[in-house]
Design an enzyme around this catalytic site. Sequence first.
Site, PDB file in Angstrom:
ATOM      1  N   GLU A   1      -7.666  -3.029 -12.913  1.00  0.00           N
ATOM      2  CA  GLU A   1      -7.013  -2.261 -11.847  1.00  0.00           C
ATOM      3  C   GLU A   1      -6.162  -3.185 -10.973  1.00  0.00           C
ATOM      4  O   GLU A   1      -5.030  -2.849 -10.604  1.00  0.00           O
ATOM      5  CB  GLU A   1      -8.061  -1.543 -10.984  1.00  0.00           C
ATOM      6  CG  GLU A   1      -7.431  -0.718  -9.858  1.00  0.00           C
ATOM      7  CD  GLU A   1      -8.447  -0.016  -8.967  1.00  0.00           C
ATOM      8  OE1 GLU A   1      -9.667  -0.165  -9.205  1.00  0.00           O
ATOM      9  OE2 GLU A   1      -8.012   0.672  -8.024  1.00  0.00           O
TER      10      GLU A   1
ATOM     11  N   HIS B   1      19.956  -1.484   3.627  1.00  0.00           N
ATOM     12  CA  HIS B   1      20.525  -0.147   3.425  1.00  0.00           C
ATOM     13  C   HIS B   1      20.918   0.498   4.763  1.00  0.00           C
ATOM     14  O   HIS B   1      21.472   1.614   4.776  1.00  0.00           O
ATOM     15  CB  HIS B   1      19.553   0.765   2.677  1.00  0.00           C
ATOM     16  CG  HIS B   1      19.596   0.604   1.184  1.00  0.00           C
ATOM     17  ND1 HIS B   1      19.088  -0.492   0.524  1.00  0.00           N
ATOM     18  CD2 HIS B   1      20.107   1.408   0.213  1.00  0.00           C
ATOM     19  CE1 HIS B   1      19.271  -0.354  -0.781  1.00  0.00           C
ATOM     20  NE2 HIS B   1      19.901   0.783  -1.000  1.00  0.00           N
TER      21      HIS B   1
ATOM     22  N   GLY C   1      20.973   2.623   8.132  1.00  0.00           N
ATOM     23  CA  GLY C   1      20.403   3.938   8.443  1.00  0.00           C
ATOM     24  C   GLY C   1      20.019   4.707   7.187  1.00  0.00           C
ATOM     25  O   GLY C   1      19.022   5.444   7.167  1.00  0.00           O
TER      26      GLY C   1
ATOM     27  N   GLU D   1      -7.489  -8.991   2.177  1.00  0.00           N
ATOM     28  CA  GLU D   1      -8.505  -9.864   2.781  1.00  0.00           C
ATOM     29  C   GLU D   1      -9.679 -10.085   1.826  1.00  0.00           C
ATOM     30  O   GLU D   1     -10.272 -11.167   1.786  1.00  0.00           O
ATOM     31  CB  GLU D   1      -9.025  -9.250   4.095  1.00  0.00           C
ATOM     32  CG  GLU D   1      -7.971  -9.156   5.201  1.00  0.00           C
ATOM     33  CD  GLU D   1      -6.992  -8.000   5.016  1.00  0.00           C
ATOM     34  OE1 GLU D   1      -7.202  -7.157   4.113  1.00  0.00           O
ATOM     35  OE2 GLU D   1      -6.004  -7.946   5.770  1.00  0.00           O
TER      36      GLU D   1
HETATM   37  C1  LIG Z   1      -4.002   6.181  -1.210  1.00  0.00           C
HETATM   38  C2  LIG Z   1      -5.355   5.663  -1.519  1.00  0.00           C
HETATM   39  C3  LIG Z   1      -5.907   5.887  -2.779  1.00  0.00           C
HETATM   40  C4  LIG Z   1      -7.197   5.453  -3.062  1.00  0.00           C
HETATM   41  N1  LIG Z   1      -7.769   5.776  -4.261  1.00  0.00           N
HETATM   42  C5  LIG Z   1      -9.098   5.538  -4.447  1.00  0.00           C
HETATM   43  C6  LIG Z   1      -9.775   6.038  -5.604  1.00  0.00           C
HETATM   44  O1  LIG Z   1      -9.178   6.647  -6.492  1.00  0.00           O
HETATM   45  N2  LIG Z   1     -11.099   5.824  -5.714  1.00  0.00           N
HETATM   46  C7  LIG Z   1     -11.827   5.135  -4.764  1.00  0.00           C
HETATM   47  O2  LIG Z   1     -13.019   4.990  -4.928  1.00  0.00           O
HETATM   48  N3  LIG Z   1     -11.210   4.648  -3.656  1.00  0.00           N
HETATM   49  C8  LIG Z   1      -9.874   4.843  -3.481  1.00  0.00           C
HETATM   50  N4  LIG Z   1      -9.252   4.371  -2.349  1.00  0.00           N
HETATM   51  C9  LIG Z   1     -10.022   3.614  -1.369  1.00  0.00           C
HETATM   52  C10 LIG Z   1      -9.659   2.140  -1.319  1.00  0.00           C
HETATM   53  O3  LIG Z   1     -10.161   1.477  -2.451  1.00  0.00           O
HETATM   54  C11 LIG Z   1     -10.247   1.597  -0.001  1.00  0.00           C
HETATM   55  O4  LIG Z   1      -9.479   2.154   1.056  1.00  0.00           O
HETATM   56  C12 LIG Z   1     -10.245   0.101   0.062  1.00  0.00           C
HETATM   57  O5  LIG Z   1     -11.187  -0.418  -0.850  1.00  0.00           O
HETATM   58  C13 LIG Z   1     -10.590  -0.420   1.469  1.00  0.00           C
HETATM   59  O6  LIG Z   1     -11.761   0.169   1.912  1.00  0.00           O
HETATM   60  P1  LIG Z   1     -11.790   0.858   3.354  1.00  0.00           P
HETATM   61  O7  LIG Z   1     -10.638   1.776   3.471  1.00  0.00           O
HETATM   62  O8  LIG Z   1     -13.145   1.423   3.583  1.00  0.00           O
HETATM   63  O9  LIG Z   1     -11.555  -0.326   4.370  1.00  0.00           O
HETATM   64  P2  LIG Z   1     -12.668  -1.297   4.982  1.00  0.00           P
HETATM   65  O10 LIG Z   1     -13.539  -1.809   3.889  1.00  0.00           O
HETATM   66  O11 LIG Z   1     -13.309  -0.623   6.130  1.00  0.00           O
HETATM   67  O12 LIG Z   1     -11.772  -2.495   5.509  1.00  0.00           O
HETATM   68  C14 LIG Z   1     -10.924  -2.353   6.650  1.00  0.00           C
HETATM   69  C15 LIG Z   1     -10.150  -3.657   6.817  1.00  0.00           C
HETATM   70  O13 LIG Z   1     -11.053  -4.733   7.023  1.00  0.00           O
HETATM   71  C16 LIG Z   1     -10.868  -5.724   6.021  1.00  0.00           C
HETATM   72  N5  LIG Z   1     -12.190  -6.266   5.674  1.00  0.00           N
HETATM   73  C17 LIG Z   1     -13.244  -5.603   5.170  1.00  0.00           C
HETATM   74  N6  LIG Z   1     -14.275  -6.439   4.970  1.00  0.00           N
HETATM   75  C18 LIG Z   1     -13.834  -7.672   5.349  1.00  0.00           C
HETATM   76  C19 LIG Z   1     -14.423  -8.963   5.377  1.00  0.00           C
HETATM   77  N7  LIG Z   1     -15.680  -9.170   4.931  1.00  0.00           N
HETATM   78  N8  LIG Z   1     -13.691  -9.995   5.840  1.00  0.00           N
HETATM   79  C20 LIG Z   1     -12.409  -9.812   6.273  1.00  0.00           C
HETATM   80  N9  LIG Z   1     -11.792  -8.614   6.260  1.00  0.00           N
HETATM   81  C21 LIG Z   1     -12.503  -7.558   5.819  1.00  0.00           C
HETATM   82  C22 LIG Z   1     -10.229  -5.016   4.852  1.00  0.00           C
HETATM   83  O14 LIG Z   1      -9.544  -5.913   4.022  1.00  0.00           O
HETATM   84  C23 LIG Z   1      -9.328  -4.039   5.572  1.00  0.00           C
HETATM   85  O15 LIG Z   1      -8.158  -4.711   5.965  1.00  0.00           O
HETATM   86  C24 LIG Z   1      -7.940   4.744  -2.071  1.00  0.00           C
HETATM   87  C25 LIG Z   1      -7.370   4.492  -0.825  1.00  0.00           C
HETATM   88  C26 LIG Z   1      -6.114   4.958  -0.527  1.00  0.00           C
HETATM   89  C27 LIG Z   1      -5.570   4.724   0.857  1.00  0.00           C
END
Ligand SMILES: Cc1cc2nc3c(=O)[nH]c(=O)nc-3n(C[C@H](O)[C@H](O)[C@H](O)COP(=O)(O)OP(=O)(O)OC[C@H]3O[C@@H](n4cnc5c(N)ncnc54)[C@H](O)[C@@H]3O)c2cc1C
Length: 393
Positions: free
Chosen positions: A254, A350, A352, A379
């Site tokens: 992935e 590009h 506006g 991260e």
């Molecule tokens: C459009 C879209 C499609 C998606 N599709 C899927 C899907 O098909 N299936 C699925 O299961 N998930 C899916 N996701 C979820 C995606 O994998 C998660 O959003 C991603 O793994 C981050 O998890 P979170 O959003 O809970 O962020 P969090 O884990 O809460 O993290 C928030 C921020 O903190 C940072 N962070 C977290 N832990 C640490 C650390 N230990 N040290 C430093 N920084 C840290 C992260 O990098 C991020 O910047 C999708 C998300 C989006 C937005």
Amino acid sequence: MGSSEGHPRCSGSAHDAWSTPERRALRELVADFTAREIVPHLDRWEDEGALPRSLHERAGALGLLELGFPAAAGGVGEHLDACLVAEQLILSGGSSGVCAGLFTHGIGVPHIATAGDPDQIARFVAPALAGRAISALGITEPEAGSDVAAISTRARREGDEYVVDGAKTFITSGTRADFVTTAVRTGGAGHRGISLLVIETDRPGVSRSRLRKMGWHCSDTAELRFDGVRVPAANLVGAEGTGFRQIMVNFAAERLSMAVQAYATAQRCVDLTIAWARSRRTFGSALAQRQVVRHQIAGMAREATVARTYVRDVLARWQAGEDVVTELAMAKNTAVAACDAVVDRAVQLHGGMGYMHGAEVERHYRDARILGIGGGATEIMDEVVAGRLGLDG
Ligand SMILES: Cc1cc2nc3c(=O)[nH]c(=O)nc-3n(C[C@H](O)[C@H](O)[C@H](O)COP(=O)(O)OP(=O)(O)OC[C@H]3O[C@@H](n4cnc5c(N)ncnc54)[C@H](O)[C@@H]3O)c2cc1C
């Protein structure tokens, strides 16, 4: 049609693995498919918030969905082939959003193809690769994203069934999916208590709602709820407790796919910006004649090229079975950083028009933002690298 059709910088040298006669033919097939069956409809699908099922059927009929899957599960070729399809689709005027929606099976069924039994392969993998069924991968929860080991969706065994309670969020293709390969907790806390269970979305107790988002508008995203959903134990993929390991193994493919989408998006924006800078005139001459503009575009092209070269190198080493955990994380971050910088410059150059809904660079600008969040955030990739560098103590 962009100037990247058969682009020498994107096709590679005549001798490399990306440029065999078969892969050149595959590239042409994808360019034609994209030009005829995606580009004319993409704005409408963006407005509608989803891709039509007929696109999956068409891609399946062309053999585009089976690429990179093991032969035993009905697949053919290598992961490179699936990456080449995504790359060319974007270079030909598609988008990473189309890739997310059309190729969700790339994250939804690999676990079943590898660890599933023949019955599961027949019921889930075969129809997904044929484009007759839509799959999704359900890992992320409202309270657990990056920290996969913290998921709490519970699957309780009752006789020949599991009873599932919990919620998943941000699930790609979740509003359309026929089934979701779902990470569930069958055991105790931590990663050893996680299993993978395929949940058909027409089972009583499954509900889903559409989520609206910044980009990837043609790729539907859903929140899923499971309230006492009864699922046959025959839908368990591999043994109980192996879910976390299966998820981590498949994250590699992935992440590579997302890195490819990132450098391809960057290259597409370079191509669009070159065409724009040659035609747009200000103060009596074309933008392309201004040194500051020329040098910015040269820098954009350099970033896209370096990202592509590095990602392809890591992909080749991964396919050869080398341990490239560190490099894979670096490759995703390299490609995402290049993409972020290039889409931003493309919109700026590009003017506006770059801010207008319907301008292709505007769509790439919005679509690109997710690439550094999904599939392992930037991260988290840096944490992988830091650990490998010996910083864990
Ligand atoms: C459009 C879209 C499609 C998606 N599709 C899927 C899907 O098909 N299936 C699925 O299961 N998930 C899916 N996701 C979820 C995606 O994998 C998660 O959003 C991603 O793994 C981050 O998890 P979170 O959003 O809970 O962020 P969090 O884990 O809460 O993290 C928030 C921020 O903190 C940072 N962070 C977290 N832990 C640490 C650390 N230990 N040290 C430093 N920084 C840290 C992260 O990098 C991020 O910047 C999708 C998300 C989006 C937005």
